[in-house]
Write a protein that holds these residues in place. Sequence first.
Motif, PDB file in Angstrom:
ATOM      1  N   GLN A  40       0.829  -1.203   0.000  1.00  0.00           N
ATOM      2  CA  GLN A  40       0.000   0.000   0.000  1.00  0.00           C
ATOM      3  C   GLN A  40       0.863   1.252   0.000  1.00  0.00           C
ATOM      4  OE1 GLN A  40      -3.581   0.184  -0.042  1.00  0.00           O
ATOM      5  NE2 GLN A  40      -2.924   2.259  -0.619  1.00  0.00           N
ATOM      6  N   LEU A  41       1.969   1.215   0.762  1.00  0.00           N
ATOM      7  CA  LEU A  41       2.861   2.361   0.820  1.00  0.00           C
ATOM      8  C   LEU A  41       3.508   2.601  -0.531  1.00  0.00           C
ATOM      9  CD1 LEU A  41       4.122   4.524   2.659  1.00  0.00           C
ATOM     10  CD2 LEU A  41       5.921   2.877   3.226  1.00  0.00           C
ATOM     11  N   GLU A  42       3.962   1.545  -1.183  1.00  0.00           N
ATOM     12  CA  GLU A  42       4.585   1.680  -2.493  1.00  0.00           C
ATOM     13  C   GLU A  42       3.575   2.179  -3.524  1.00  0.00           C
ATOM     14  OE1 GLU A  42       8.221  -1.538  -2.547  1.00  0.00           O
ATOM     15  OE2 GLU A  42       6.190  -2.280  -2.969  1.00  0.00           O
ATOM     16  N   GLU A  43       2.325   1.719  -3.402  1.00  0.00           N
ATOM     17  CA  GLU A  43       1.290   2.173  -4.333  1.00  0.00           C
ATOM     18  C   GLU A  43       0.990   3.652  -4.137  1.00  0.00           C
ATOM     19  OE1 GLU A  43      -3.443   1.319  -5.298  1.00  0.00           O
ATOM     20  OE2 GLU A  43      -2.253  -0.170  -4.205  1.00  0.00           O
ATOM     21  N   ASP A  44       0.912   4.090  -2.881  1.00  0.00           N
ATOM     22  CA  ASP A  44       0.630   5.500  -2.615  1.00  0.00           C
ATOM     23  C   ASP A  44       1.753   6.396  -3.129  1.00  0.00           C
ATOM     24  OD1 ASP A  44      -1.729   4.776  -1.395  1.00  0.00           O
ATOM     25  OD2 ASP A  44      -0.950   4.907   0.649  1.00  0.00           O
ATOM     26  N   LEU A  45       3.001   5.924  -3.003  1.00  0.00           N
ATOM     27  CA  LEU A  45       4.140   6.722  -3.434  1.00  0.00           C
ATOM     28  C   LEU A  45       4.372   6.621  -4.938  1.00  0.00           C
ATOM     29  CD1 LEU A  45       6.642   5.848  -0.569  1.00  0.00           C
ATOM     30  CD2 LEU A  45       5.530   8.053  -0.936  1.00  0.00           C
TER      31      LEU A  45
END
Length: 309
Positions: A40-45
Motif C-alpha cells: 500500500q505504501l509503495e502504491e501511494d508513493l
Amino acid sequence: MIDNLPNLIAFDRIVSAGSLSAAARELDLSLAVVSKRLAQLEEDLGLRLLQRTTRRQTLTEEGALFHAQVVRILAEVAAAEALISRRRESVDGLLRVTAPNDLGRRWIAPILADFQRLHPQLSVQLDLGDGLADLVADGLDLAIRFGRLEDSSLIARPLAPNYRVLCAAPAYLQAHGEPSDPAQLAAHRCLLIGEQPRADWRFGGEPPVSVRVRGSLVSNDGGAVHAWALAGAGIALKSIWDVGDDLAAGRLQRVLPGHSIPAAPLHAIYAHAEHLPPRARLFIDYLRERLRSAWRWEPAPAAAERTFR
C-alpha cells in the motif's frame, strides 16, 4: 503521510529486521498484513521501495532516501508522544484559578503559593471576585465557590464543609445589646453584602424562620463588611472561613449561636471532567486536603467558637 503511519512503521521494521517475516514477528502481525502495508505504501508513493527475492531484500535508491526520512519522522512522533505523556503527569504551565475575595485572600492565595513552591515549573494566576466567572470564556482552569452548582454543564467537586454565622464585635453588643431571638435582628444595625438596603436572613428549624433586616451599611465587597463588623458597626452574616480566626481570637462574637443558618458548601468547579490538566487535578486534591486539615467540622450550631486548628 500521517494517515500512512502504520505503513511507515511496517516499512521501517522491514528494513531494520531484514525481512518481512522478521518484521511481522516484531510487530506481532501476520506476514500477509505486513506485506499488504508495504504494498500500500509503495502504491501511494508510486515507487518501489524494496527489491525482494526469495533469499534477500535490498532497498532501491528511492527506498533508501525515503527510509532516511521515515526514521526521522518516526523519531519526531515518538518524541511528541513522550512529551505529551510527561505533560499528562507533570505539573507545569499556567494554573488559572478564581475565588471569592475574602476566601481567596485568606485561604486560597497562601495555599496556591505553597502548591507552587512544591512545583516550581508551575505559574499561577489568581483572579479574585465575588461574581460568577465564565470558566470557558475567561480561560480559567477552575473556580472556588460557595453554594450549589446551577450550570449542569460544569463539574463541582466538594472541597470542605462550610457554614455561615452571625457575628459582631463585642463593643457593638455591649452598646446595643445581644439579640436573643431572630426577630430582634430587625431592630439592629445589620451589615449587608450586595446592593439592596434590605435582606431576608433565613434560619433553620421547624418551622424555618425568615427575618427581614435593614442594612445600616451595605457593600458589594465582603471584605468591607468584615471590616465594618470588626469596627463595631453592626451585625454581619459571614462564612466561618472568613471570620473563624476572629471568633477564636475574640475580635468577633457569635450572635444567636443556637440558631442554625443554611450552609453554602465550598466546591471546586471546572468545565470538563475528562482531560483535566494535571496542574488543576492535583491542585484540587491538594486544596481539599489543606482545607480539610484546617477545619474540624462540628455540625452543632453552637460549636463555632473554635473550629480552626
